[in-house]
Design a protein around this motif. Structure first.
Motif, PDB file in Angstrom:
ATOM      1  N   CYS A 107      68.331   3.552   0.614  1.00  0.00           N
ATOM      2  CA  CYS A 107      69.264   3.618   1.747  1.00  0.00           C
ATOM      3  C   CYS A 107      68.989   4.853   2.592  1.00  0.00           C
ATOM      4  CB  CYS A 107      70.700   3.638   1.222  1.00  0.00           C
ATOM      5  SG  CYS A 107      71.957   3.877   2.494  1.00  0.00           S
ATOM      6  N   PHE A 108      68.812   5.986   1.949  1.00  0.00           N
ATOM      7  CA  PHE A 108      68.544   7.248   2.639  1.00  0.00           C
ATOM      8  C   PHE A 108      67.312   7.137   3.529  1.00  0.00           C
ATOM      9  CE2 PHE A 108      66.344  11.338   2.795  1.00  0.00           C
ATOM     10  CZ  PHE A 108      67.349  12.217   3.169  1.00  0.00           C
ATOM     11  N   GLN A 109      66.220   6.569   2.996  1.00  0.00           N
ATOM     12  CA  GLN A 109      64.982   6.494   3.763  1.00  0.00           C
ATOM     13  C   GLN A 109      65.077   5.503   4.908  1.00  0.00           C
ATOM     14  OE1 GLN A 109      62.031   8.507   3.176  1.00  0.00           O
ATOM     15  NE2 GLN A 109      61.972   7.804   5.290  1.00  0.00           N
ATOM     16  N   VAL A 110      65.708   4.357   4.678  1.00  0.00           N
ATOM     17  CA  VAL A 110      65.855   3.377   5.761  1.00  0.00           C
ATOM     18  C   VAL A 110      66.674   3.979   6.899  1.00  0.00           C
ATOM     19  CG1 VAL A 110      66.846   1.142   6.414  1.00  0.00           C
ATOM     20  CG2 VAL A 110      65.592   1.362   4.261  1.00  0.00           C
ATOM     21  N   VAL A 111      67.758   4.670   6.559  1.00  0.00           N
ATOM     22  CA  VAL A 111      68.576   5.306   7.600  1.00  0.00           C
ATOM     23  C   VAL A 111      67.762   6.363   8.337  1.00  0.00           C
ATOM     24  CG1 VAL A 111      70.582   6.795   8.003  1.00  0.00           C
ATOM     25  CG2 VAL A 111      70.784   4.818   6.492  1.00  0.00           C
ATOM     26  N   ASP A 112      66.984   7.164   7.616  1.00  0.00           N
ATOM     27  CA  ASP A 112      66.120   8.154   8.274  1.00  0.00           C
ATOM     28  C   ASP A 112      65.161   7.478   9.249  1.00  0.00           C
ATOM     29  OD1 ASP A 112      67.000  10.584   7.355  1.00  0.00           O
ATOM     30  OD2 ASP A 112      65.086  11.151   6.464  1.00  0.00           O
ATOM     31  N   ASP A 113      64.627   6.338   8.859  1.00  0.00           N
ATOM     32  CA  ASP A 113      63.665   5.644   9.709  1.00  0.00           C
ATOM     33  C   ASP A 113      64.337   5.004  10.922  1.00  0.00           C
ATOM     34  OD1 ASP A 113      61.679   6.423   7.985  1.00  0.00           O
ATOM     35  OD2 ASP A 113      61.663   4.552   6.846  1.00  0.00           O
ATOM     36  N   LEU A 132      60.602   0.317   8.820  1.00  0.00           N
ATOM     37  CA  LEU A 132      61.304  -0.970   8.835  1.00  0.00           C
ATOM     38  C   LEU A 132      61.717  -1.430  10.231  1.00  0.00           C
ATOM     39  CD1 LEU A 132      62.256  -3.195   6.914  1.00  0.00           C
ATOM     40  CD2 LEU A 132      64.463  -2.019   6.789  1.00  0.00           C
ATOM     41  N   PRO A 133      62.301  -0.576  11.082  1.00  0.00           N
ATOM     42  CA  PRO A 133      62.659  -1.066  12.427  1.00  0.00           C
ATOM     43  C   PRO A 133      61.439  -1.560  13.208  1.00  0.00           C
ATOM     44  CG  PRO A 133      63.742   1.015  11.970  1.00  0.00           C
ATOM     45  CD  PRO A 133      62.755   0.818  10.878  1.00  0.00           C
ATOM     46  N   VAL A 134      60.318  -0.860  13.087  1.00  0.00           N
ATOM     47  CA  VAL A 134      59.105  -1.279  13.789  1.00  0.00           C
ATOM     48  C   VAL A 134      58.585  -2.593  13.212  1.00  0.00           C
ATOM     49  CG1 VAL A 134      56.729  -0.645  14.372  1.00  0.00           C
ATOM     50  CG2 VAL A 134      58.532   1.102  14.370  1.00  0.00           C
ATOM     51  N   ILE A 135      58.618  -2.732  11.906  1.00  0.00           N
ATOM     52  CA  ILE A 135      58.166  -3.968  11.260  1.00  0.00           C
ATOM     53  C   ILE A 135      59.010  -5.150  11.733  1.00  0.00           C
ATOM     54  CG2 ILE A 135      58.037  -5.173   9.030  1.00  0.00           C
ATOM     55  CD1 ILE A 135      57.343  -2.390   7.814  1.00  0.00           C
ATOM     56  N   HIS A 136      60.333  -4.980  11.767  1.00  0.00           N
ATOM     57  CA  HIS A 136      61.216  -6.051  12.237  1.00  0.00           C
ATOM     58  C   HIS A 136      60.955  -6.367  13.714  1.00  0.00           C
ATOM     59  CE1 HIS A 136      64.587  -5.738   8.960  1.00  0.00           C
ATOM     60  NE2 HIS A 136      63.402  -6.009   8.468  1.00  0.00           N
ATOM     61  N   ALA A 137      60.802  -5.321  14.517  1.00  0.00           N
ATOM     62  CA  ALA A 137      60.606  -5.535  15.952  1.00  0.00           C
ATOM     63  C   ALA A 137      59.256  -6.183  16.235  1.00  0.00           C
ATOM     64  CB  ALA A 137      60.728  -4.207  16.701  1.00  0.00           C
ATOM     65  N   ALA A 138      58.211  -5.763  15.523  1.00  0.00           N
ATOM     66  CA  ALA A 138      56.884  -6.319  15.756  1.00  0.00           C
ATOM     67  C   ALA A 138      56.834  -7.801  15.414  1.00  0.00           C
ATOM     68  CB  ALA A 138      55.850  -5.551  14.940  1.00  0.00           C
ATOM     69  N   ALA A 139      57.621  -8.208  14.427  1.00  0.00           N
ATOM     70  CA  ALA A 139      57.647  -9.629  14.049  1.00  0.00           C
ATOM     71  C   ALA A 139      58.224 -10.494  15.152  1.00  0.00           C
ATOM     72  CB  ALA A 139      58.450  -9.804  12.760  1.00  0.00           C
ATOM     73  N   ALA A 140      59.015  -9.867  16.041  1.00  0.00           N
ATOM     74  CA  ALA A 140      59.696 -10.643  17.079  1.00  0.00           C
ATOM     75  C   ALA A 140      59.126 -10.428  18.479  1.00  0.00           C
ATOM     76  CB  ALA A 140      61.188 -10.278  17.083  1.00  0.00           C
ATOM     77  N   SER A 141      58.154  -9.514  18.637  1.00  0.00           N
ATOM     78  CA  SER A 141      57.703  -9.149  19.980  1.00  0.00           C
ATOM     79  C   SER A 141      56.187  -9.059  20.052  1.00  0.00           C
ATOM     80  CB  SER A 141      58.332  -7.810  20.388  1.00  0.00           C
ATOM     81  OG  SER A 141      57.759  -7.324  21.586  1.00  0.00           O
ATOM     82  N   ALA A 142      55.587  -9.984  20.782  1.00  0.00           N
ATOM     83  CA  ALA A 142      54.140  -9.925  21.005  1.00  0.00           C
ATOM     84  C   ALA A 142      53.775  -8.715  21.854  1.00  0.00           C
ATOM     85  CB  ALA A 142      53.673 -11.210  21.687  1.00  0.00           C
ATOM     86  N   GLU A 143      54.659  -8.338  22.782  1.00  0.00           N
ATOM     87  CA  GLU A 143      54.411  -7.161  23.616  1.00  0.00           C
ATOM     88  C   GLU A 143      54.281  -5.916  22.760  1.00  0.00           C
ATOM     89  OE1 GLU A 143      56.543  -4.571  27.216  1.00  0.00           O
ATOM     90  OE2 GLU A 143      57.565  -6.329  26.359  1.00  0.00           O
TER      91      GLU A 143
END
Length: 330
Positions: A216-222, A248-259
């Motif tokens: 939890c600590f690391q995900v929140v930091d990210d 994690l936020p970048v991984i989630h966003a990249a899965a949804a955005s070709a840009e």
């Protein structure tokens, strides 16, 4: 509570013996890093004197309180708390070499002030001192800390293996986090239970608490790396993106955005990093990332409530630590 630089999460715990016991840990740390050589003595104490949250020793002490009640911690609990903090400090010396960092805790990093070689050797010295403290508590604690240092290395190497990797998966990310962050927090809690003589079931509950708290600590930091300001972070927003660490936020966003996928996969200049941060820090992506953080926060709380032989009042106070981690993004 909104994210605030310089505010320690452990302030919310409000266990009466915690502050004086952390003072005892500071004394133990100061003695442990002393070296006969003047240069090594100065370098080894450099980050220690700069302060820090002392979250990991607080977890050791908090676990000891949960096991035995909120009275002054035993000398063994203080020693165990100092050992886990020394592992954390040693890992920071090494991390700053890897990241080519220039500032740590508001002071010049060891590698910037002296050299990479000095930083590596000083980090090794701190790990050795941590091992000596652990050995004084018995073979089981020493073996646990040795295994944890190995896990820290595994998690960091896995992260390095996926630098600038647009295809990095959530599973790979979480495996790295389990090693580089959660393993030491789990060990901090486990040592608090070990030196307090709890049974194996209770010991496993404390370990699960630290494990899930660490994730939890690391995900929140990210999440904060793409949502907080430079003033709040003490470094530019999106620094992980700049370094090629896709969290994690970048991984989630990249899965949804070709840009976004088209932008990633190489070292970006800072205007490009800001563009990436704008694509990542959307309400949907932050919500999906924080859902993972909350899942582990809930698991941490369950680990405490399911441990029948822990002090319920202390466990309730430790629960505020979990809540405080999640609230940092509000």
């Amino acid at each position: 509570m909104p994210y605030a630089p310089g505010v320690s999460l452990i302030d919310d715990v409000a266990l009466e013996p915690l502050v004086p016991d952390l003072g005892r840990v500071e004394e133990r740390l100061a003695g442990a890093v002393e070296a006969a050589d003047p240069l090594l003595d100065e370098v080894a104490g450099h980050l220690l004197k700069a302060g820090g949250k002392r979250l990991r020793p607080a977890l050791t002490l908090g676990s000891a309180y949960a096991a035995r009640g909120a009275a002054a911690a035993s000398a063994d609990a203080v020693t165990g708390a100092a050992a886990v903090e020394l592992v954390h400090l040693g890992s920071l010396y090494h991390d700053d070499v890897i990241d080519e960092a220039e500032i740590r805790r508001g002071v010049p990093s060891v590698n910037a002030r002296w050299s990479n070689i000095v930083a590596i050797l000083a980090g090794d010295f701190l790990l050795a001192r941590a091992s000596a403290l652990a050995a004084s508590l018995g073979a089981d604690v020493a073996a646990l800390l040795a295994d944890t240092i190995g896990e820290l290395c595994r998690g960091q190497v896995l992260e390095l293996a996926h630098l600038f990797d647009v295809g990095r998966t959530e599973e790979s990310y979480l495996s790295s986090v389990e090693g580089k962050t959660a393993s030491l927090m789990a060990t901090a809690c486990r040592i608090g239970g070990m030196v307090s003589g709890v049974d194996d079931t209770t010991l496993d509950s404390l370990t699960r608490f630290g494990h899930h708290l660490g994730i939890c600590f690391q995900v929140v930091d990210d999440v904060l790396d793409v949502t907080a300001t430079e003033a709040e972070l003490g470094k530019p927003a999106g620094n992980d993106v700049h370094e090629g660490v896709y969290t994690l936020p970048v991984i989630h966003a990249a899965a949804a955005s070709a840009e976004l996928r088209d932008l990633l996969g190489r070292r970006l200049d800072w205007p490009e990093v800001r563009t990436v941060v704008g694509l990542v820090a959307t309400p949907e992506i932050i919500a999906s990332s924080m859902a993972v953080a909350r899942e582990h926060a809930d698991a941490a709380t369950r680990a405490l409530t399911e441990a029948g032989r822990l002090d319920p009042a202390v466990c309730e106070r430790l629960g505020t630590l979990v809540d405080g981690m999640v609230r940092r993004t509000n």
